[in-house]
Design an enzyme around this catalytic site. Structure first.
Site, PDB file in Angstrom:
ATOM      1  N   TYR A  23       0.820  -1.209   0.000  1.00 40.97           N
ATOM      2  CA  TYR A  23       0.000   0.000   0.000  1.00 40.97           C
ATOM      3  C   TYR A  23       0.858   1.264   0.000  1.00 40.97           C
ATOM      4  CZ  TYR A  23      -4.063  -2.934   0.771  1.00 40.97           C
ATOM      5  OH  TYR A  23      -5.058  -3.861   0.620  1.00 40.97           O
ATOM      6  N   ASP A 252     -12.511 -16.811   9.477  1.00 38.19           N
ATOM      7  CA  ASP A 252     -11.180 -16.396   9.017  1.00 38.19           C
ATOM      8  C   ASP A 252     -10.329 -16.115  10.246  1.00 38.19           C
ATOM      9  OD1 ASP A 252      -8.911 -15.150   8.127  1.00 38.19           O
ATOM     10  OD2 ASP A 252      -9.928 -13.754   6.771  1.00 38.19           O
ATOM     11  N   LYS A 281      -0.792 -16.431   8.600  1.00 32.95           N
ATOM     12  CA  LYS A 281       0.062 -15.570   9.426  1.00 32.95           C
ATOM     13  C   LYS A 281       0.971 -16.320  10.418  1.00 32.95           C
ATOM     14  CE  LYS A 281      -1.742 -11.092   8.605  1.00 32.95           C
ATOM     15  NZ  LYS A 281      -3.086 -10.788   8.113  1.00 32.95           N
TER      16      LYS A 281
HETATM   17  C1  LIG Z   1      -3.672 -10.866   6.799  1.00 31.19           C
HETATM   18  C2  LIG Z   1      -5.042 -11.428   6.671  1.00 31.19           C
HETATM   19  C3  LIG Z   1      -5.477 -12.046   5.485  1.00 31.19           C
HETATM   20  C4  LIG Z   1      -4.615 -12.118   4.253  1.00 31.19           C
HETATM   21  O1  LIG Z   1      -3.459 -12.840   4.425  1.00 31.19           O
HETATM   22  P1  LIG Z   1      -2.210 -12.633   3.419  1.00 31.19           P
HETATM   23  O2  LIG Z   1      -1.214 -13.648   3.860  1.00 31.19           O
HETATM   24  O3  LIG Z   1      -1.753 -11.216   3.593  1.00 31.19           O
HETATM   25  O4  LIG Z   1      -2.716 -12.888   2.047  1.00 31.19           O
HETATM   26  C5  LIG Z   1      -6.746 -12.588   5.469  1.00 31.19           C
HETATM   27  N1  LIG Z   1      -7.551 -12.518   6.542  1.00 31.19           N
HETATM   28  C6  LIG Z   1      -7.172 -11.940   7.695  1.00 31.19           C
HETATM   29  C7  LIG Z   1      -8.095 -11.921   8.864  1.00 31.19           C
HETATM   30  C8  LIG Z   1      -5.904 -11.356   7.808  1.00 31.19           C
HETATM   31  O5  LIG Z   1      -5.538 -10.745   8.944  1.00 31.19           O
END
Ligand SMILES: *Cc1c(COP(=O)(O)O)cnc(C)c1O
Length: 439
Positions: A23, A252, A281
Site C-alpha cells: 500500500y 477467518d 500468518k
Molecule cells: C492478513 C489477513 C489475510 C490475508 O493474508 P495474506 O497472507 O496477507 O494474504 C486474510 N484474513 C485476515 C483476517 C488477515 O488478517
C-alpha cells in the site's frame, strides 16, 4: 559484472526506484527502514540500531525472530527437500501438520487444504462454499454474507468481502462480485448481548438465505479492517443463525489463530465450530508464507461427489515441505512455551501500561484483548512523521489511520513491553501534545 551492488548508501535510493511496498506510492515513495537482522523481539537496522518490534511482523512472529528450534527444523528439512509437487505425491511434514491442525482446531474440521498465503486460503474457503452448494443442487446459493469492517485479504475474491469503504470497493466495483453486508457487531469483548444486536444479520439471512452460501467473518477480533473486538455471545448467536438458515460459517482465523486473542482460536471463546476455517500468518511462526483452509468431512465429501468430482484448486507450491516442517516446529513451541501463560502475561502488561491513556484528550479509546493492545486516537496519524518518531524511541510500531496498536511476539519480557508501551505513549504525547496543550 553487471549486477548492481547494494551498499548502505544506495540501498534506499534503489528501493525507492524499483521496489513496491505494501500500500505504498511509487510516485512519492516513503522511505523504508533497511533491516539487516532480527533476533528475539528486536530488529537490527542497517546503522546498528536495535528496535523493539511491537508488530511481530503483522501478527506472525509469535516466538520472536531467529528462534533456534524453527531454524533447526528448516535446516533439517532443506537437507531432505525444500519442495516437491503435491499432485500425486505426499510427505510426512504435510501429513503430520494436517493431523495436528485437525486435533487443535474446533471439532469437525477434519480436512485440510494447504496453500501459500492468507488471501489464497480465503479464496479457497469461498470456492469450497460455492462448490458445496453446487454439489447440493442449490447453485443459487452463490453469494457471501459478511460484516462491515472486515479484512480478508487483497485478492479479488477476498477483497469482495472486505469492508467496502476500507477495501475501496468503489475502485473495483465493475469487477467485484456483489455480496451481502451487515453492520459490524457492537464493540466490546465483554459486552453482554442485547436485544436487537443480531436483528440485521437475521433479517438479511431470512430474506436472502436462498442466495447465501456462507457467512464469512473474523471471529471476535476484526483486524486490519478496524482493530475491533466483539463478544463471544454475538459470535455464537451468529453461528446459530447460520444453522437455522442453512448457511455455512467460514471463520477467518488468519490473524487470530494460534493464541493471539487469548484462546488458541478465537472461535474457542464462543465454543463455535465453523464449517470452514482459514489459518495463516502465525502458522509458521513468522518464518515463511503459508496458509491452510480446514473444512468438515460433510463439505469435503459433498464437493467430491459433485459435478467436478473434486475440489477445483491446486497451487503450485501447495503443502511446501519447508513451510510444513517449520509450522510443525512452531506448534512444538506453542505447546512447550505455554502460549496461554505468555499471552495472559502480555495481556496484563498491556492493560496496565495502556489503559491509563484513555483519559488523554487525543485518545478516543483504548482496548486490549489477548496479546493485542490498541490505542485509537482522535485523528489519523501521518505515517511518515510518526514512524520516524517511533524509531527514534527505539520501537517499531506501524499504525494505520487512527489506530496505533501493538501485537508483540509472545516471548516479549515485561521490561521490553514497558519500553514498547511507554515509548508509544511518549511518541503520541509529542505528536499530539502541541495541539492539545492545556497549560
Ligand atoms: C492478513 C489477513 C489475510 C490475508 O493474508 P495474506 O497472507 O496477507 O494474504 C486474510 N484474513 C485476515 C483476517 C488477515 O488478517
Amino acid at each position: 559484472m553487471t549486477m548492481t551492488s547494494i551498499t548502505p548508501q544506495n540501498l534506499i535510493a534503489l528501493d525507492q526506484q524499483h521496489v513496491w511496498h505494501p500500500y505504498a506510492s511509487m510516485d512519492k515513495p516513503p522511505p523504508a527502514y533497511p533491516v539487516v537482522g532480527a533476533h528475539g523481539v528486536r530488529l537490527t537496522l542497517i546503522d546498528g540500531q536495535e528496535i523493539i518490534d511491537g508488530m511481530a511482523s503483522w501478527w506472525c512472529a509469535v516466538h520472536g525472530y531467529n528462534h533456534p528450534h524453527l531454524n533447526q527444523a528448516m535446516k533439517v528439512q532443506i537437507e531432505d527437500m525444500s519442495h516437491v509437487m503435491f499432485g500425486g505425491i505426499t510427505h510426512a511434514p504435510a501429513v503430520t501438520l494436517a493431523k495436528r491442525l485437525v486435533d487443535l482446531t474446533p471439532a469437525g474440521l477434519d480436512k485440510v487444504f494447504f496453500s501459500d498465503s492468507g488471501s489464497v486460503a480465503v479464496e479457497v474457503a469461498i470456492k469450497m462454499a460455492l462448490q458445496y452448494w453446487h454439489a447440493k443442487a442449490q447453485p443459487d446459493k452463490n453469494r457471501m454474507l459478511t460484516i462491515r469492517n472486515g479484512y480478508h485479504g487483497d485478492t479479488f475474491g477476498a477483497m469482495a468481502v472486505c469492508d467496502p469503504v476500507n477495501g475501496m470497493h468503489g475502485l473495483f466495483a465493475s469487477v467485484l462480485p456483489q455480496h451481502y453486508f451487515v453492520d459490524a457487531p457492537p464493540m466490546g469483548f465483554d459486552r453482554p448481548l442485547q436485544a436487537g444486536d443480531l436483528d440485521e444479520l437475521e433479517a438479511t439471512m431470512s430474506k436472502h438465505h436462498n442466495n447465501i452460501a456462507a457467512l464469512i467473518l473474523e471471529p471476535i477480533v476484526q483486524g486490519a479492517g478496524g482493530m475491533r473486538f466483539y463478544s463471544p455471545q454475538w459470535l455464537s448467536g451468529a453461528a446459530k443463525l447460520c444453522k437455522q438458515y442453512n448457511i455455512l460459517l467460514i471463520a477467518d482465523e488468519i490473524a487470530t489463530g494460534f493464541g493471539r486473542s487469548g484462546a488458541l482460536f478465537a472461535c474457542d471463546h464462543a465454543n463455535v465450530a465453523p464449517d470452514i476455517m482459514c489459518l495463516g500468518k502465525a502458522i509458521t511462526g513468522g518464518t515463511m508464507s503459508f496458509a491452510a483452509t480446514l473444512a468438515t468431512s460433510e463439505i469435503a465429501t459433498s464437493i467430491s461427489r459433485g459435478e467436478a468430482s473434486c475440489f477445483m484448486h491446486g497451487p503450485t507450491f501447495m503443502a511446501n515441505p519447508l513451510a510444513c516442517a517449520v509450522a510443525n516446529a512452531s506448534l512444538d513451541l506453542l505447546e512447550s512455551n505455554d502460549w496461554k501463560n505468555q499471552v495472559d502475561e502480555l495481556n496484563k502488561g498491556l492493560t496496565r501500561l495502556l489503559t491509563p491513556a484513555v483519559s488523554l484528550p487525543y485518545v478516543e479509546d483504548v482496548r486490549v484483548l489477548g496479546a493485542i493492545g490498541v490505542i485509537q486516537v482522535t485523528q489519523a496519524v501521518d505515517l511518515g512523521i510518526i514512524q520516524k518518531m517511533f524509531v527514534a524511541e527505539g520501537i517499531w510500531v506501524r499504525p494505520f489511520g487512527k489506530l496505533v496498536y501493538v501485537m508483540p511476539p509472545f516471548i516479549m519480557s515485561q521490561e521490553d513491553l514497558a519500553t514498547l508501551c511507554n515509548g508509544m505513549l511518549r511518541v503520541l504525547e509529542r505528536y499530539f501534545g502541541q495541539d492539545y496543550a492545556t497549560n
